[in-house]
Design a protein around this motif. Structure first.
Motif, PDB file in Angstrom:
ATOM      1  N   ARG A 181       0.841  -1.193   0.000  1.00  8.31           N
ATOM      2  CA  ARG A 181       0.000   0.000   0.000  1.00  8.31           C
ATOM      3  C   ARG A 181       0.880   1.248   0.000  1.00  8.31           C
ATOM      4  NH1 ARG A 181      -3.188  -1.253   4.254  1.00  8.31           N
ATOM      5  NH2 ARG A 181      -4.471  -2.560   2.892  1.00  8.31           N
ATOM      6  N   GLY A 182       0.534   2.199  -0.837  1.00 11.05           N
ATOM      7  CA  GLY A 182       1.336   3.421  -0.931  1.00 11.05           C
ATOM      8  C   GLY A 182       2.417   3.358  -1.992  1.00 11.05           C
ATOM      9  N   THR A 183       2.574   2.207  -2.644  1.00 10.43           N
ATOM     10  CA  THR A 183       3.514   2.081  -3.753  1.00 10.43           C
ATOM     11  C   THR A 183       2.740   2.027  -5.065  1.00 10.43           C
ATOM     12  OG1 THR A 183       3.584  -0.343  -3.963  1.00 10.43           O
ATOM     13  CG2 THR A 183       4.935   0.657  -2.209  1.00 10.43           C
ATOM     14  N   SER A 184       3.468   2.047  -6.164  1.00  9.09           N
ATOM     15  CA  SER A 184       2.826   2.003  -7.484  1.00  9.09           C
ATOM     16  C   SER A 184       2.650   0.583  -7.992  1.00  9.09           C
ATOM     17  CB  SER A 184       3.666   2.805  -8.491  1.00  9.09           C
ATOM     18  OG  SER A 184       4.966   2.237  -8.602  1.00  9.09           O
ATOM     19  N   ALA A 185       2.960  -0.409  -7.182  1.00  7.23           N
ATOM     20  CA  ALA A 185       2.923  -1.805  -7.629  1.00  7.23           C
ATOM     21  C   ALA A 185       1.508  -2.260  -7.955  1.00  7.23           C
ATOM     22  CB  ALA A 185       3.521  -2.710  -6.561  1.00  7.23           C
ATOM     23  N   ALA A 186       1.372  -3.023  -9.035  1.00  6.83           N
ATOM     24  CA  ALA A 186       0.124  -3.718  -9.364  1.00  6.83           C
ATOM     25  C   ALA A 186       0.220  -5.128  -8.792  1.00  6.83           C
ATOM     26  CB  ALA A 186      -0.064  -3.768 -10.867  1.00  6.83           C
ATOM     27  N   VAL A 187      -0.842  -5.597  -8.122  1.00  5.42           N
ATOM     28  CA  VAL A 187      -0.829  -6.900  -7.472  1.00  5.42           C
ATOM     29  C   VAL A 187      -1.889  -7.800  -8.113  1.00  5.42           C
ATOM     30  CG1 VAL A 187      -1.104  -8.158  -5.309  1.00  5.42           C
ATOM     31  CG2 VAL A 187      -0.021  -5.897  -5.296  1.00  5.42           C
ATOM     32  N   HIS A 188      -1.468  -9.000  -8.557  1.00  7.65           N
ATOM     33  CA  HIS A 188      -2.360  -9.984  -9.163  1.00  7.65           C
ATOM     34  C   HIS A 188      -2.469 -11.210  -8.257  1.00  7.65           C
ATOM     35  CE1 HIS A 188      -2.434  -8.240 -13.365  1.00  7.65           C
ATOM     36  NE2 HIS A 188      -1.435  -7.564 -12.814  1.00  7.65           N
ATOM     37  N   GLU A 189      -3.555 -11.968  -8.435  1.00  6.41           N
ATOM     38  CA  GLU A 189      -3.765 -13.222  -7.709  1.00  6.41           C
ATOM     39  C   GLU A 189      -4.088 -14.302  -8.737  1.00  6.41           C
ATOM     40  OE1 GLU A 189      -6.508 -15.025  -4.033  1.00  6.41           O
ATOM     41  OE2 GLU A 189      -6.749 -12.950  -4.685  1.00  6.41           O
ATOM     42  N   ARG A 190      -3.041 -14.877  -9.326  1.00  5.63           N
ATOM     43  CA  ARG A 190      -3.205 -15.800 -10.444  1.00  5.63           C
ATOM     44  C   ARG A 190      -2.237 -16.968 -10.319  1.00  5.63           C
ATOM     45  NH1 ARG A 190      -2.845 -11.426 -15.351  1.00  5.63           N
ATOM     46  NH2 ARG A 190      -2.948 -13.298 -16.675  1.00  5.63           N
ATOM     47  N   ASP A 191      -2.446 -17.979 -11.136  1.00  2.00           N
ATOM     48  CA  ASP A 191      -1.461 -19.050 -11.240  1.00  2.00           C
ATOM     49  C   ASP A 191      -0.151 -18.439 -11.736  1.00  2.00           C
ATOM     50  OD1 ASP A 191      -0.746 -22.086 -11.641  1.00  2.00           O
ATOM     51  OD2 ASP A 191      -0.176 -21.060 -13.500  1.00  2.00           O
ATOM     52  N   ALA A 192       0.942 -18.731 -11.047  1.00  2.00           N
ATOM     53  CA  ALA A 192       2.212 -18.059 -11.315  1.00  2.00           C
ATOM     54  C   ALA A 192       2.715 -18.310 -12.733  1.00  2.00           C
ATOM     55  CB  ALA A 192       3.261 -18.501 -10.303  1.00  2.00           C
ATOM     56  N   TYR A 193       2.548 -19.515 -13.230  1.00  2.00           N
ATOM     57  CA  TYR A 193       3.112 -19.849 -14.531  1.00  2.00           C
ATOM     58  C   TYR A 193       2.277 -19.294 -15.680  1.00  2.00           C
ATOM     59  CZ  TYR A 193       6.038 -22.560 -11.524  1.00  2.00           C
ATOM     60  OH  TYR A 193       6.898 -22.904 -10.517  1.00  2.00           O
ATOM     61  N   GLU A 194       0.961 -19.278 -15.501  1.00  2.97           N
ATOM     62  CA  GLU A 194       0.088 -18.597 -16.469  1.00  2.97           C
ATOM     63  C   GLU A 194       0.396 -17.101 -16.480  1.00  2.97           C
ATOM     64  OE1 GLU A 194      -3.003 -15.806 -17.110  1.00  2.97           O
ATOM     65  OE2 GLU A 194      -2.785 -16.629 -15.093  1.00  2.97           O
ATOM     66  N   PHE A 195       0.568 -16.530 -15.286  1.00  2.00           N
ATOM     67  CA  PHE A 195       0.871 -15.105 -15.148  1.00  2.00           C
ATOM     68  C   PHE A 195       2.198 -14.765 -15.824  1.00  2.00           C
ATOM     69  CE2 PHE A 195       3.306 -12.025 -12.567  1.00  2.00           C
ATOM     70  CZ  PHE A 195       2.506 -10.889 -12.696  1.00  2.00           C
ATOM     71  N   TRP A 196       3.219 -15.585 -15.601  1.00  2.00           N
ATOM     72  CA  TRP A 196       4.549 -15.368 -16.175  1.00  2.00           C
ATOM     73  C   TRP A 196       4.450 -15.177 -17.689  1.00  2.00           C
ATOM     74  CZ3 TRP A 196       8.912 -19.589 -15.284  1.00  2.00           C
ATOM     75  CH2 TRP A 196      10.099 -19.179 -15.898  1.00  2.00           C
TER      76      TRP A 196
END
Length: 276
Positions: free
Chosen positions: A129-144
């Protein structure tokens, strides 16, 4: 092998991984063009070294606390990254890769994080929180694969799984091959624990057969001989490391080896090209 981040925060593997990650991103930032930093297994982002899970193993005493006692200036960037999330002299909190990468961002850079574990992703969102990061909740290998190629011309993908699944190495090998086909000039970093040397040698042979020309293997073996059935160290596979990084690597590796060698052992830390 179960390597859940929260049980091992600040251990020797974290010191090596995060020291090299900082050096790698800094080397890429010698050029002004934007970077996209992607973490496929981001974890919680921030860890309490005095919490129940970290205290259950106590591994930070042989990792980050050793690095803070060591006075070699080559570890200054690493110590500064840890100190940035702490108030006192001795670290009580440990920044995972997401918090460290966030510290390295320039205005033109992007940070994209992913964590599938429901409890951990809640902690991650709070930590970022307070950073510019985008956070996802996905299967890591599909996301990669979905993130490649990134929107910026250059970037880094960090793959740091817990190795809970028996097919983890096979999934990494398959996904790395596909990722390289999509983004042949990109920098990708795969972290792994070292436990069974024979199994690890077989995996290295499989990765060598992928035919990736610039695939660097950095390995940190803690003990002077294998300790059967226990954690023996950790390593990183690095695709397309920049020249400035590889040039500065030997003295940094020697400092890390000396700082982290267990009592009665010299340890060993090496870097070799698998593509040769």
């Amino acid at each position: 092998m179960n390597y859940r981040h929260s049980f091992h925060a600040g251990n020797s593997a974290d010191v090596v991984k995060h020291s090299l990650l900082i050096a790698l991103v800094r080397a890429l930032q010698h050029k002004q063009s934007a970077l996209t930093l992607i973490d496929t297994h981001a974890g919680c982002g921030l860890y309490d070294l005095y919490g129940d899970q970290a205290q259950r193993t106590g591994e930070s005493t042989e990792g980050v606390l050793r690095a803070f006692v060591d006075e070699n200036p080559l570890l200054d960037d690493y110590r500064a990254a840890v100190q940035a999330v702490n108030e006192g002299v001795e670290p009580r909190l440990y920044p995972g890769s997401p918090k460290i990468l966030a510290q390295l961002l320039r205005p033109q850079d992007l940070l994209i994080l992913n964590e599938k574990h429901p409890e951990d992703v809640r902690s991650l969102r709070a930590a970022m929180r307070g950073t510019s990061a985008a956070v996802h909740e996905r299967d890591a290998y599909e996301f990669w694969l979905a993130m490649l190629p990134p929107r910026t011309p250059r970037g880094v993908v960090l793959v740091d799984p817990p190795y809970e699944q028996t097919d983890e190495r096979a999934r990494i090998t398959t996904t790395l091959a596909a990722a390289y086909r999509k983004w042949a000039h990109g920098v990708m970093v795969v972290w792994y624990p070292l436990k069974d040397r024979a199994m690890h040698l077989r995996w290295k042979d499989q990765l060598r057969k992928l035919g990736i020309p610039k695939l660097l293997c950095v390995e940190h073996w803690l003990y002077d001989s294998d300790q059967p059935g226990i954690y023996n160290g950790a390593g990183l596979f690095i695709v397309n490391p920049p020249y400035a990084f590889t040039l500065a690597l030997p003295p940094l590796l020697e400092v890390l080896r000396a700082a982290l060698a267990p009592e009665g052992h010299n340890g060993e830390i090496t870097s070799v090209w698998l593509g040769d």
